[in-house]
Structure formats: C-alpha cells, structure tokens
Design a protein around this motif. Structure first.
Motif, PDB file in Angstrom:
ATOM      1  N   LEU A   1       0.328  -5.694  -4.694  1.00 21.22           N
ATOM      2  CA  LEU A   1       1.271  -4.821  -4.051  1.00 21.22           C
ATOM      3  C   LEU A   1       0.348  -3.423  -3.709  1.00 21.22           C
ATOM      4  O   LEU A   1       0.501  -2.445  -2.910  1.00 21.22           O
ATOM      5  CB  LEU A   1       2.634  -4.690  -4.997  1.00 21.22           C
ATOM      6  CG  LEU A   1       3.350  -4.313  -4.009  1.00 21.22           C
ATOM      7  CD1 LEU A   1       3.736  -4.640  -2.336  1.00 21.22           C
ATOM      8  CD2 LEU A   1       5.013  -3.813  -4.227  1.00 21.22           C
ATOM      9  N   GLY A   2      -0.052  -2.318  -5.273  1.00 23.95           N
ATOM     10  CA  GLY A   2      -0.275  -0.973  -4.669  1.00 23.95           C
ATOM     11  C   GLY A   2      -1.324  -0.673  -3.737  1.00 23.95           C
ATOM     12  O   GLY A   2      -1.683  -0.411  -3.319  1.00 23.95           O
ATOM     13  N   ASP A   3      -2.404  -1.946  -4.014  1.00 25.99           N
ATOM     14  CA  ASP A   3      -4.011  -2.148  -3.105  1.00 25.99           C
ATOM     15  C   ASP A   3      -2.897  -2.401  -1.519  1.00 25.99           C
ATOM     16  O   ASP A   3      -3.685  -1.490  -0.642  1.00 25.99           O
ATOM     17  CB  ASP A   3      -4.687  -3.007  -3.761  1.00 25.99           C
ATOM     18  CG  ASP A   3      -4.962  -3.116  -4.691  1.00 25.99           C
ATOM     19  OD1 ASP A   3      -5.420  -1.713  -5.109  1.00 25.99           O
ATOM     20  OD2 ASP A   3      -6.127  -3.816  -5.428  1.00 25.99           O
ATOM     21  N   LEU A   4      -2.275  -3.247  -0.993  1.00 23.32           N
ATOM     22  CA  LEU A   4      -1.662  -3.373  -0.396  1.00 23.32           C
ATOM     23  C   LEU A   4      -0.777  -1.818   0.121  1.00 23.32           C
ATOM     24  O   LEU A   4      -1.459  -1.248   1.579  1.00 23.32           O
ATOM     25  CB  LEU A   4      -1.021  -3.845   0.241  1.00 23.32           C
ATOM     26  CG  LEU A   4      -1.260  -5.705  -0.411  1.00 23.32           C
ATOM     27  CD1 LEU A   4       0.127  -6.663  -0.287  1.00 23.32           C
ATOM     28  CD2 LEU A   4      -2.228  -6.511   0.844  1.00 23.32           C
ATOM     29  N   ILE A   5      -0.324  -1.299  -0.309  1.00 21.24           N
ATOM     30  CA  ILE A   5       0.405  -0.629   0.421  1.00 21.24           C
ATOM     31  C   ILE A   5      -0.904   1.140   0.079  1.00 21.24           C
ATOM     32  O   ILE A   5      -0.881   1.822   1.111  1.00 21.24           O
ATOM     33  CB  ILE A   5       1.062   0.131  -1.005  1.00 21.24           C
ATOM     34  CG1 ILE A   5       2.585  -0.613  -0.876  1.00 21.24           C
ATOM     35  CG2 ILE A   5       1.642   2.064  -1.048  1.00 21.24           C
ATOM     36  CD1 ILE A   5       3.573  -0.073  -2.683  1.00 21.24           C
ATOM     37  N   THR A   6      -1.730   1.458  -0.443  1.00 13.89           N
ATOM     38  CA  THR A   6      -2.920   2.620  -0.502  1.00 13.89           C
ATOM     39  C   THR A   6      -3.272   1.772   0.804  1.00 13.89           C
ATOM     40  O   THR A   6      -4.040   3.301   1.610  1.00 13.89           O
ATOM     41  CB  THR A   6      -3.462   2.473  -1.148  1.00 13.89           C
ATOM     42  OG1 THR A   6      -2.921   2.739  -3.107  1.00 13.89           O
ATOM     43  CG2 THR A   6      -5.110   3.068  -1.275  1.00 13.89           C
ATOM     44  N   ALA A   7      -3.559   0.801   1.341  1.00  8.77           N
ATOM     45  CA  ALA A   7      -4.218   0.337   2.461  1.00  8.77           C
ATOM     46  C   ALA A   7      -3.627   0.328   4.193  1.00  8.77           C
ATOM     47  O   ALA A   7      -4.319   0.714   5.135  1.00  8.77           O
ATOM     48  CB  ALA A   7      -4.996  -0.963   2.431  1.00  8.77           C
ATOM     49  N   ALA A   8      -2.441   0.352   3.572  1.00 14.41           N
ATOM     50  CA  ALA A   8      -1.518   0.887   4.798  1.00 14.41           C
ATOM     51  C   ALA A   8      -1.258   2.352   4.610  1.00 14.41           C
ATOM     52  O   ALA A   8      -0.479   2.873   5.812  1.00 14.41           O
ATOM     53  CB  ALA A   8      -0.306   0.489   4.082  1.00 14.41           C
ATOM     54  N   GLY A   9      -1.525   3.566   3.630  1.00 14.06           N
ATOM     55  CA  GLY A   9      -1.610   4.700   4.142  1.00 14.06           C
ATOM     56  C   GLY A   9      -0.364   5.511   3.207  1.00 14.06           C
ATOM     57  O   GLY A   9      -0.453   6.463   3.656  1.00 14.06           O
TER      58      GLY A   9
END
Length: 215
Positions: A36-44
C-alpha cells in the motif's frame, strides 16, 4: 481517486481515506499487488504515521503549527506570546539534546534566529505556558531551565514598552503642573510685597494665568 479524498491544504486521516477507497471500489486490494505504501507513493502522495498528504508536504511544520495552536488555546495566548513560547521551547530543545561541545554554537544559532521573539515571555500567561511546555512536553530538567534563564538574561530581548495611550494628555498634564507652580510662586512673591488680599491665596486650578490689577 486519492485526489478527491486527501485535503489539498493539509494531511488527512490515512485509515479513513483507505476505507473510503475500498467502499467506493469493492474490488480494490482484492488481488495481490504492490504494498500500500508503494501505491500511495506512486500516486504522488506521502504518509507520516497515520496521516497522508501530497508529496512535498512539510509534516514537521504542520505538527509545529498544530501544537502551537493547542498551546495558545490552553493558555489564552496572543499570537506574539505563542511565538515567544515556541522560541523558548526551541531553546530548551537545543539545551537538552545538543552535545556539550556543540551547545554554545547551537544556542547562538537559536538566539540569532529568534531575534525579538523572546520578548513576550514577560507576559504571565506566556511564562506559565513556556515552563509548562518545558516540563511536561520536553521533560526538561532544572539545570536546563537554569541555562535557559541565563541565555534569556544575557542575550534575550527586553519586554517591549507600550507607548502612552495619549501622549498629548501627558504633555498637557506636565505643562499644567508647570503653570500652577509658576502661579504659586508669583502669588507668594506678591503676598511678600503686600499686594492682594486673602483671595489671592485661593487655589486657581483650571483658571487662566494670574493677572494683577494696577492701582
């Protein structure tokens, strides 16, 4: 999807936002994917503990402002008094956590940055808030408080003096007192020369300049 849920002006609650995303899309997170953290980072976006904000958001400054607002509300402080308390807590933090061989330079930097921000610690409310923060929030020891007091004594800013509410009244009052003293001296001199009657010695507060009628 996150753009509509994360507040643009500051952080939002991470748990609440994730739950809302899952309610809006029941298929979300049902298949194996990136953490989830990587998804959030990828979304900006970026997380700090249990809050989320747009990438680049200054969480430390936000926490400082939020804490300052709580201190101000608890102690009924003005903006200037709150600023003084925050400057004092910064000084306490440096005195508590800086190694001995670096402390003097660190204190110099804090004092230079603070400028006149210490001035309103003279307010009783600000003083109570400052010591409360030092003891309760920063867990400062007595030695640290003594060192902080020495810094404020030697390098702090004196309490600002408030200008008179009505300087014209103060000036007029001084002029009035000088006029009355001058009239008193003239009456005394005239009485010594036998000029005038008993009425000459009566007070003339508010009266005009003394005049002597020629005989």
């Amino acid at each position: 999807m996150l753009a509509g849920l994360v507040p643009p002006e500051g952080p939002g609650p991470l748990d609440g936002i994730v739950w809302q995303l899952m309610a809006d899309d029941p298929t979300l997170l049902t298949a194996p994917t990136l953490p989830l953290g990587d998804l959030i980072t990828a979304a900006g976006y970026v997380c700090d503990g249990d809050v989320i904000a747009a990438a680049g958001f200054d969480f430390a400054a936000h926490r400082g402002k939020s804490h300052a607002a709580k201190v101000a509300a608890a102690h009924h402080l003005t903006d200037q008094e709150t600023d003084s308390v925050m400057a004092f807590t910064a000084l306490i933090g440096v005195l508590e956590h800086t190694p001995d061989d670096e402390r003097e330079r660190a204190v110099d930097a804090v004092v230079a940055t603070a400028g006149d921000r210490f001035a309103h610690l003279a307010s009783p409310n600000a003083a109570r808030a400052a010591f409360g923060e030092a003891y309760a929030t920063l867990d400062a020891g007595t030695d640290t408080l003594h060192r902080a007091a020495a810094v404020l004594r030697d390098r702090g800013t004196p309490r600002p003096r408030s200008p008179p509410d009505r300087p014209d009244r103060a000036l007029a009052g001084g002029q009035g007192r000088r006029t009355r003293r001058s009239d008193h001296r003239r009456r005394a001199a005239l009485r010594a020369r036998g000029v005038g009657g008993p009425e000459l010695g009566r007070g003339t507060r508010g009266a005009g300049p003394l005049r002597v009628r020629s005989r």
